[in-house]
Design a protein around this motif. Sequence first.
Motif: not given
Length: 288
Positions: A166-170, A183-184, A188-189, A193-194
């Motif tokens: 997810t971090l790579f995609l964001l 907003l990034g 990430v936060g 959480t998820s």
Amino acid sequence: MNSYFYKDEFLGEFIGTFFLVLFGLGAICASTIFGSHSGLFQVALLWGVAVTIAVYVGRHLCNAHYNPAVSVAMVVSGRMDAKKLPTYLLSQFLGGFVGALMVYILFNPSIVAFEASNGIVRGSFESVTTAKMFGEFYVQPGATSQVSFGLAMFAEVFGTFMLVLTLFLLTDSANVARPNDQLGPLLVGLAVTSVICLIAPLTQACINPARDLGPRVVTMIFGWGKNAFPDSQGGFIWIYVLAPILGGGLAAVAFSKVIEPALNRRSKLQENELKDILDEKSSIEIAE
């Protein structure tokens, strides 16, 4: 590279990991001892908030990893020089240790009272009930169901894989849907959480060796002793240190070899389509 860059990045990773662990562990302690938060989601959300704050605080000084699994993934994907890795790992461990130490100093009187009222002898297996406020445990006293070593290992690998992917995609420039720099950190936060909501019922959701190892050392020093570790076979190393690093590395490979090329192909296709539209428009204007 100038040594000042290493010093700045060390400072940034230390401060960010300190903030993350301080607020995250503080939320767990407040929930366990005082019942301040109700349910897994509230604690998971507070961890996400802690990550978001940490990223905003430190990213001007460093890459704002605050997680050895993320740092290793960045090296594997070629996004960070391997020479920086020792600096990042050491600063993250120390930041986690100092953050946990501060939480212990703040909450220890309350922890002692909680242990006394519940008949818990610090250093016994039952004291995992309070030790888990600092480190993670997949084997816990009084649990209605026990998680196997294999399942715990898989959960940590998979959870960290999903987080790092997810971090790579964001953050990848080829993803046109990526958030802006302001907003990034919030997204990430929310990703953290998820993932915590997904695997915390199984392993307490480490997904970050620095978040576990430093706090675990604090409990070992201050009375929990050998019971600061989940089992006698060194399972904490496999599940809470190596599994997240493996998950992060696998995410780096998956993104670099499969997803990133697809994103680049899509971007190239869109560029060509836009170029064709502009060329056609120019031809029409010339004809007119």
